[in-house]
Design an enzyme around this catalytic site. Structure first.
Site, PDB file in Angstrom:
ATOM      1  CB  CYS A   1      -0.870  -0.027   1.253  1.00 30.75           C
ATOM      2  SG  CYS A   1      -2.401   0.818   1.022  1.00 30.75           S
ATOM      3  CB  VAL A   2       3.177   2.642  -2.338  1.00 30.97           C
ATOM      4  CG1 VAL A   2       4.218   1.684  -1.802  1.00 30.97           C
ATOM      5  CG2 VAL A   2       2.588   2.123  -3.629  1.00 30.97           C
TER       6      VAL A   2
END
Lengths: 135, 102, 110
Positions: free
Chosen positions: C109-110
Site C-alpha cells: 500500500c504505497v
C-alpha cells in the site's frame, strides 16, 4: 508509458532462520505495484522457502508460505527454481507449493508459474536482467 | 565429560554442522535446531556425513522446527531422534557442557 | 489507541488497525466503521468478508489493484472497478476496508 525493465529477485536463504525470505517477499509484493517485468529466482537454500506443508504454530512465528500463492494475483508468474539446488537438498518439484496464475486473456485458465531450470539457464536469466535484487 | 553440540545453521549454506561433527568426540550428542534441522533430512548432499557420524554421536532434531519448515518425519535420516522443547531442556541437563555452533 | 465495544477495550495501533486480529467480530467492525464515518451496508460487508477470506488463504491483505481484479472476478465486473470500491470506502478500499475487516494495512500500500 515508461519502458519496462526486467527485475529479478534472487532468493538464496531458508525461510525462518533469517529475515531475508520474508523481506524479499514483501519487497516483491510492494514492487509489483510498479508493473515491471518481474521474475523470481529460487536457488541454494532459497528453494526451502516454497516447500509444501510448513506449519509454524509450535515455533511462534508467522507462516508466510501461503503468501507465495498470492504472487499470481500480483502478476508475478515467472518463478524459476534451480534443479541443482533441489537435487542437493533431496527435493523435487512435488515438494514445492503449486504456484499458479490465472491468465485473464485465456478465460482465466490456471497456469503453472514455476519453471525448474538448470544452473546454466539460471545464469542466463541473471545475465539478461536489468535490475537484480539479492536476498 | 559429555558435551551437547547444537547446530542452528543449514548445512547446505554454512559448515557449522560439518565442523561440529568433526569436533564432537565419541559419546557426544548433537542437536539440530532452527535452520540446522535441514541437516536431518534424507537424500541431501550432507546426509551421508550425518549417517557416518552416527556410530559415535547421538543425533537429535527439534520437532517444532521440522514442522515449521514442512519437513515430514518420514524424511528424517534413520536413527535421529525427534525432540520437543522439554526434550531440548533434558538434553542440556543431561550433559556437562553445551556448545553452540553458530 | 483503543476502541470501546460492548464494554470491552480493544487495542488498536496508532492508525486504528486492530492489534489482535483474533478479537475481531461484526460489532467491532461496525464500531470501526462508525469511527470512519461509514455505515455498513451489504455491499460493504461483501468486500470486508472477501478481504477476510483472502487473508485467511494467503496471510496478506491484497493491494488495491489485486483486490479490484479479484472482486471483479468473484462479484462481477460492475463491482470490480475502483470507482465502485472508492464509493464504498472513500479513504481507499484496501486501507479502510482492511481496517474494518480487522486486518493489517495491506502490503504494497504505497
Amino acid at each position: 508509458m515508461p519502458e519496462t525493465k526486467k527485475f529479478l529477485y534472487v532468493n538464496r536463504k531458508a525461510p525462518y532462520g533469517t529475515i531475508y525470505a520474508l523481506e524479499a517477499l514483501e519487497v516483491v509484493l510492494i514492487g509489483a505495484a510498479f508493473e515491471q517485468d518481474v521474475s523470481l529466482a529460487f536457488l541454494d537454500d532459497g528453494v526451502y522457502q516454497i516447500t509444501k506443508g510448513q506449519d509454524t504454530k509450535d515455533v511462534g512465528m508467522k507462516n508466510f508460505s501461503p503468501t507465495y500463492k498470492a504472487l499470481g494475483d500480483y502478476d508475478v508468474n515467472k518463478i524459476y527454481v534451480e534443479q541443482e539446488s533441489l537435487d542437493a537438498r533431496g527435493l523435487t518439484l512435488d515438494d514445492l507449493l503449486p504456484l499458479t496464475w490465472e491468465d485473464e486473456d485465456d478465460d482465466w485458465a490456471k497456469k503453472d508459474s514455476i519453471k525448474v531450470i538448470s544452473a546454466a539457464e539460471m545464469a542466463k536469466i541473471m545475465e539478461q536482467s536489468d535490475v537484480v535484487f539479492s536476498f | 565429560m559429555s558435551q551437547l553440540h547444537t547446530v542452528n545453521k543449514s548445512p547446505l549454506e554454512r559448515n557449522a554442522l560439518e565442523s561440529a561433527i568433526t569436533h564432537a568426540v565419541k559419546g557426544n550428542a548433537l542437536l539440530m535446531i532452527e535452520d540446522g534441522v535441514y541437516g536431518a533430512m534424507q537424500g541431501t548432499h550432507k546426509s551421508a556425513m550425518v549417517s557416518e557420524a552416527m556410530s559415535d554421536i547421538s543425533f537429535y532434531v527439534m520437532g517444532p522446527d521440522l514442522k515449521a519448515r514442512g519437513i515430514d518425519e518420514t524424511r528424517i535420516i534413520e536413527g535421529i531422534k525427534i525432540v520437543d522443547y522439554s526434550g531440548f531442556v533434558a538434553l542440556v541437563a543431561e550433559h556437562d557442557t553445551t556448545q553452540s555452533w553458530l | 489507541m483503543a476502541l470501546e465495544v460492548g464494554g470491552k477495550t480493544i487495542e488498536t495501533d496508532e492508525e486504528g488497525y486492530l492489534e489482535n486480529r483474533d478479537e475481531w467480530n461484526m460489532d467491532i467492525a461496525n464500531a470501526i466503521a462508525i469511527a470512519e464515518n461509514l455505515e455498513m451496508s451489504d455491499c460493504h460487508w461483501e468486500v470486508v468478508n472477501f478481504l477476510r477470506e483472502y487473508y485467511e488463504e494467503y496471510q496478506i491483505a491484497p493491494a488495491v489493484r489485486v483486490l479490484t481484479k479479484a472482486i471483479g472476478k468473484k462479484l462481477g465486473k460492475d463491482k470490480g472497478n475502483s470507482k465502485y470500491l472508492y464509493e464504498l470506502f472513500p479513504y481507499g478500499p484496501a486501507k479502510q476496508a482492511c481496517k474494518i475487516a480487522g486486518l493489517p494495512k495491506p502490503t504494497g500500500c504505497v
